[in-house]
Design an enzyme around this catalytic site. Structure first.
Site, PDB file in Angstrom:
ATOM      1  N   ARG A 195     -38.456  10.376   0.101  1.00  0.00           N
ATOM      2  CA  ARG A 195     -38.069  11.742  -0.118  1.00  0.00           C
ATOM      3  C   ARG A 195     -36.693  12.253   0.624  1.00  0.00           C
ATOM      4  O   ARG A 195     -35.502  12.662   0.187  1.00  0.00           O
ATOM      5  CB  ARG A 195     -39.048  12.586  -0.434  1.00  0.00           C
ATOM      6  CG  ARG A 195     -39.332  13.920  -1.697  1.00  0.00           C
ATOM      7  CD  ARG A 195     -38.240  15.107  -1.234  1.00  0.00           C
ATOM      8  NE  ARG A 195     -38.250  15.783   0.392  1.00  0.00           N
ATOM      9  CZ  ARG A 195     -38.070  16.567   1.272  1.00  0.00           C
ATOM     10  NH1 ARG A 195     -36.740  16.858   0.653  1.00  0.00           N
ATOM     11  NH2 ARG A 195     -38.079  16.895   2.244  1.00  0.00           N
ATOM     12  N   ASN A 250     -34.197  11.895   9.410  1.00  0.00           N
ATOM     13  CA  ASN A 250     -35.447  11.876  10.294  1.00  0.00           C
ATOM     14  C   ASN A 250     -35.753  11.201  11.430  1.00  0.00           C
ATOM     15  O   ASN A 250     -35.204  10.517  11.134  1.00  0.00           O
ATOM     16  CB  ASN A 250     -36.839  11.320   9.445  1.00  0.00           C
ATOM     17  CG  ASN A 250     -36.405  12.750   7.956  1.00  0.00           C
ATOM     18  OD1 ASN A 250     -36.372  11.686   7.036  1.00  0.00           O
ATOM     19  ND2 ASN A 250     -36.653  14.029   8.146  1.00  0.00           N
ATOM     20  N   CYS A 300     -28.681  14.752   6.979  1.00  0.00           N
ATOM     21  CA  CYS A 300     -28.608  16.521   7.789  1.00  0.00           C
ATOM     22  C   CYS A 300     -27.586  17.070   6.447  1.00  0.00           C
ATOM     23  O   CYS A 300     -25.929  16.492   6.133  1.00  0.00           O
ATOM     24  CB  CYS A 300     -28.111  16.697   9.266  1.00  0.00           C
ATOM     25  SG  CYS A 300     -28.653  18.683   8.738  1.00  0.00           S
TER      26      CYS A 300
HETATM   27 ZN    ZN Z   1     -36.199  17.575   6.595  1.00  0.00          ZN
END
Ligand code: ZN
Length: 307
Positions: free
Chosen positions: A17, A251, A242
């Site tokens: 995700r 991440n 990001c």
């Molecule tokens: Zn995040």
């Protein structure tokens, strides 16, 4: 150290995700399902599999229902669906998610831009979502996002984070997550936020979500574990990015995190070699190098090991 006394930290794999959502190209449904299957085969037992949001805004997640339909039914695995409102919850429940995650942004401007609602409205929506999920027999948790800084408002005070955490805690979730959504946090912030939340909510299990945008992700994870976090989000290969720093990495890499925890004597139940293989599989599919370091350097000592 005996098995009985070994500390456990749960890993929530968010690559399918959060990781993919920040990838420039859309991955096919079949490939996403294979990604999730490989993560489960490596020992992951909680996977954020999709978000149920407007497909026009997030094309990568347009096949959320199809992904859920193709996943193997597993009593021992939580398929987490991220929702931002009531409509998302209804979709996630219908699709068969076995855990609901909701996000409320600590910064007012960011909440408006991301969710088209005020923070207060999102908190109200969360209270309703938590109630409905409970009525449906599905557990729900909530993430307080942008808790370490906001791309629009800049610094977010720990006091503000605690205020939002206390309000979302009214729904009595089984866990609250605190997220460094844009990857600006440092370990002393983690320690401060943790201790201030702990003062107000001494028994609430806390999970943390870090991005390695400025290379402080693992240091922050260490601070969270030392403070007493029960779970950490990570993405295999460290994929993602990001949205506010287009060239940035994603991440914290699951394999790098599991390596660190395992060497600290903390159990995650995840097989490092299998994570590395999955990272390489992802790298081949994405057609570019993944940020994760462990796949490049290998496990130490060089042997097959399961935490
Ligand atoms: Zn995040």
């Amino acid at each position: 150290m005996t098995e009985r006394s070994q500390r456990v930290v749960e890993i929530v794999e968010v690559g399918p995700r959060d990781g993919l959502q920040n990838e420039p190209s859309v991955m096919s449904t079949a490939m996403k399902v294979e990604f999730i299957r490989l993560a489960i085969a490596a020992g992951i037992r909680r996977v954020e599999v999709a978000s149920f949001v407007n497909p026009k805004r997030v094309p990568q997640m347009a096949d959320a229902e199809e992904v859920l339909r193709a996943l193997p039914p597993r009593d021992d695995v939580r398929y987490v669906g991220l929702v931002l409102n009531r409509k998302g919850l209804d979709r996630a429940l219908a699709a068969g998610c076995t855990e609901i995650g909701m996000a409320v942004v600590a910064s007012e401007t960011f909440n408006q831009r991301n969710q088209g609602a005020s923070t207060a409205d999102s908190i109200a929506a969360w209270l309703d979502i938590a109630r409905s999920a409970r009525a449906a027999g599905i557990r729900a948790q909530v993430t307080v996002s942008a808790a370490f800084g906001c791309p629009f408002e800049g610094e977010i005070s720990a006091a503000k984070v605690v205020e939002v955490v206390e309000r979302v805690a009214q729904a009595e979730p089984f866990e609250i997550a605190i997220a460094d959504t844009i990857g600006v946090g440092v370990p002393t912030q983690v320690t401060e936020i943790f201790s201030r939340v702990r003062e107000k909510l001494p028994h609430m299990p806390l999970r943390f979500h870090f991005h390695n945008t400025r290379n402080t992700g693992l240091a922050n994870a260490y601070a969270a574990v030392e403070a007493g976090a029960v779970a950490l989000d990570a993405s295999i290969g460290g994929i993602g990015g990001c949205p506010f720093a287009p060239a940035a990495t994603g991440n914290i890499p699951t394999e790098d995190l599991v390596y660190m925890l395992q060497r600290m004597g903390i159990s995650t139940g995840v097989d490092l070699e299998a994570l590395i293989r999955t990272g390489q599989w992802l790298q081949d599919r994405l057609g570019r190098p993944i940020p994760g370091m462990l796949g490049k350097a290998g496990v130490f000592p060089a042997m097959h090991s399961v935490a």
